[in-house]
Design an enzyme around this catalytic site. Structure first.
Site, PDB file in Angstrom:
ATOM      1  N   SER A 267      -9.870  -9.076   0.354  1.00 60.61           N
ATOM      2  CA  SER A 267      -9.198  -8.069  -0.050  1.00 60.61           C
ATOM      3  C   SER A 267      -8.865  -8.879  -1.347  1.00 60.61           C
ATOM      4  O   SER A 267      -8.931  -9.562  -2.086  1.00 60.61           O
ATOM      5  CB  SER A 267      -7.961  -8.161   0.974  1.00 60.61           C
ATOM      6  N   LYS A 268      -7.920  -8.068  -1.736  1.00 55.96           N
ATOM      7  CA  LYS A 268      -7.378  -7.456  -3.115  1.00 55.96           C
ATOM      8  C   LYS A 268      -6.710  -8.978  -3.497  1.00 55.96           C
ATOM      9  O   LYS A 268      -6.301  -9.670  -4.659  1.00 55.96           O
ATOM     10  CB  LYS A 268      -6.478  -6.461  -2.767  1.00 55.96           C
ATOM     11  N   ARG A 269      -5.631  -9.010  -1.976  1.00 61.33           N
ATOM     12  CA  ARG A 269      -5.115 -10.323  -2.488  1.00 61.33           C
ATOM     13  C   ARG A 269      -5.403 -11.831  -2.277  1.00 61.33           C
ATOM     14  O   ARG A 269      -5.358 -12.600  -3.029  1.00 61.33           O
ATOM     15  CB  ARG A 269      -4.412 -10.733  -0.559  1.00 61.33           C
TER      16      ARG A 269
END
Length: 577
Positions: A267-269
């Site tokens: 994910s972007k996280r």
RNA sequence: GCCGCGUUGGUCAAUCGGUUAAGACGCCUCCCUUUCACGGAGGAAUGAGGGGUUCGACUCCCCUACGCGGUACCA
């Protein structure tokens, strides 16, 4: 009935385009191209609440940057448009099929409000079944046309009561299909709920829209992420009821791209946390203002980006790892796509870019590097080149000029690069296939020659700034500490004499000539060349790094080389006293 | 919970019943290089566990474990 190969990428415009998304596009694209088919972009914007302005344009830009341009799409048009599902909905396409399903007894009207459904879930929740489904087991307790008296249904419909249309899934049936990657996959309808097909706002859900549009757009193969596998049986049922299972496209569910540490979908996280990009290009969420860097802005070449994505889940069975798009189109095959997910490794990703940087001629990316230099305010022309090449006669006059004046004068006198002088030093660049059957590559500009010289030590595009910047801008600091301890009057004298020699010689030579002259002088002065090389390097680049020192000098021009030597000589004698 | 998918070094991975289980990234050592890289040569490091089937299993089957995905009027 079409035999034509047609594939689609069907993103919903809700944010940045993820690595995994680009890889899905890639595999779609490669397969389409390999079979002489078409690649279509379809925007799945059926969830009005999640729409993000600008996301569609962003996706199109990303595809363009990657070189994965669709043949048909909202931005290009095509014979199967419109390509936005919101626009197709306005045409009544989905409602027509939803009603057809109701007519045939495969779907029904459901009048339950979201709250009522929520209550149902609450009521029937047990430890064994934490999320009861709206399906065959429970639908008789809900307000729908299957179980309401017909006149009540009619009355509700008449009164304009909001409703959804749900598929009626009969229990105890086997649904199976052949996945191009996983082989036969079988589900029991027992675990499948009566999915909403048409929402209360008249929009179709993904399930209805994907089936209807794949049919209408004559999609032959549908590749999508593995997260869709569980809903495949619903789609198959829909195909069966609507168009015939035999007309269904060939399905393939691509493995996921996982986070590098631990497990789970990337994910972007994760990117933020671990310091690498996840999106193809920079993306700023217009609502939250949250920004994410992309691979492009981080300094990746699109060729490398595509290459590394292709290898994340596929290989051709040989040891080859570097592939051009043309090779990928030729060699890609679905039966060599993996079943299991792959953890993303940013170190390996950088390696791919490094390889591409080394293999491509600098002409391929010099505009990108130049933009980077411009951004940093670093000039991209060589100081002193014109004065030097024009004639050797004025060199003594320059000696009087103080450093600062000389520098700024040199800079200002160079508004343009003369194409003629750029060919002079070319033999250094052994990597360039000057003689080949291919049409002759355009000669390198001076800037490109510099890039060729340093590209081996650049992994990402911004690495060119520290590695090539000193060719155009004097070092901000000189590592005097590296030479001072072993500095002697004899060495000082040597460099003074060196400058004189340089000024005297009729022209500024290539790296070999310069080195030969230098060594001759060192011998005459009875100093080991090795004791002189490092000081010269420090004088020219400011530190212990960079290509061969005479390659640098050759490209730097005579005047600039002399100025830099002289400048450091000054610093050295200052700090001596 | 239920359903589905998956599992070869730290990571990407080859193998499609018989190999000393390739190769790459990263890491370490050495060589090349009068800097730093590039390049070259080496090294450490792998079949989740248990049952079968078979003369022989990383490979086929079953079970377990673990991981992931799904279980929305989101895609």
């Amino acid at each position: 009935m079409s035999k034509k190969v047609r594939l689609r990428f069907a993103p919903s415009p809700t944010g940045g385009l993820h690595l995994g998304g680009v890889r899905t596009v890639l595999y779609n694209y490669l397969f389409a191209r390999q079979h002489g088919g078409e690649f279509i972009l379809r925007i799945e914007d059926t969830d009005q609440t999640r729409l993000v302005p600008g996301a569609e344009e962003y996706i199109i830009d990303c595809l363009k940057w990657c070189g994965l341009e669709p043949d048909e799409g909202p931005h290009k048009g095509g014979p199967f448009g419109p390509y936005r599902q919101s626009e197709r909905k306005a045409l009544g396409i989905y409602e027509k099929y939803a009603r057809q399903l109701v007519q045939a007894g495969h779907a029904y009207f459901a009048f339950d409000t979201p709250e009522e459904i929520e209550q149902m879930r609450e009521k029937f929740k047990t430890p064994e079944n934490p999320s009861p489904q709206y399906g065959h087991a429970l639908r008789h307790r809900m307000r729908n046309s299957l179980h309401l008296p017909e006149e009540e249904t009619l009355r509700l419909l008449d009164a304009g009561t909001p409703y959804t249309i749900r598929i009626k899934v009969d229990p105890s049936q086997q649904v199976s299909f052949t996945d191009m990657i996983r082989g036969q996959v079988t589900f029991s309808t027992d675990g499948i709920d009566d999915k909403v097909l048409l929402k209360a706002d008249g929009m179709p859900t993904y399930h209805l829209a994907v089936v209807v549009d794949d049919h209408l757009m004559e999609i032959s193969h549908a590749f999508r992420g593995e997260e869709w596998l569980p809903s495949a049986p619903v789609h198959i049922l829909l195909w069966r009821y609507l168009f015939g299972e035999d007309k269904m496209p060939h399905w393939a569910h691509l493995p996921l791209i996982l986070r590098p540490d631990g497990n789970g979908k990337l994910s972007k996280r994760d990117g933020d946390r671990l310091g690498f990009p996840v999106f193809a290009m920079n993306w700023t969420d217009p609502k939250t203002g949250e920004a994410a860097t992309g691979f492009r802005e981080r300094g990746f070449l699109p060729e490398a980006f595509v290459n590394l994505l292709a290898m994340l889940g596929w290989n051709d069975g040989t040891n080859q790892e570097i592939f051009t798009m043309a090779e990928l189109i030729q060699k890609f095959s679905m039966d060599r796509v993996h079943k299991g997910g792959a953890k993303f490794d940013f170190e390996k990703a950088k390696w791919f870019n490094h390889e591409w940087l080394k293999q491509l001629p600098a002409t391929a990316y010099s505009p990108l590097v130049k933009a980077l230099f411009d951004q940093q305010g670093i000039p991209t022309e060589v100081p002193g080149a014109i004065a030097d090449e024009a004639t050797a006669k004025e060199t003594t006059a320059d000696e009087a000029a103080d450093e600062a004046a000389a520098e700024s004068a040199a800079m200002e006198s160079l508004p343009i690069i003369l194409p003629g002088i750029d060919n002079i030093g070319i033999p250094i660049l052994g990597a360039v296939p000057i003689l080949s059957d291919e049409p002759a590559a355009p000669p390198f500009t001076h800037f490109e020659k510099v890039l060729e010289l340093v590209k081996d030590r650049c992994t990402l595009l911004p690495d060119f700034v520290p590695n090539a910047g000193f060719f155009f801008q004097r070092p901000a600091s000189i590592d005097l500490a590296a030479v001072q301890p072993k500095w002697t009057p004899a060495k000082q004298l040597f460099f003074v004499e060196l400058i004189r020699q340089w000024q005297l010689q009729p022209s500024w030579g290539d790296a070999h000539t310069l080195e030969a002259g230098f060594k001759e002088m060192a011998a005459a002065a009875a100093i080991k060349p090795g004791d002189l090389l490092l000081p010269l390097r420090i004088m020219l680049v400011g530190g212990k790094f960079g290509p061969h020192v005479f390659d640098i000098a050759a490209l730097l021009s005579r005047q600039e080389t002399i100025d830099r030597v002289r400048h450091t000589l000054g610093l050295l004698s200052e700090s001596k006293s």
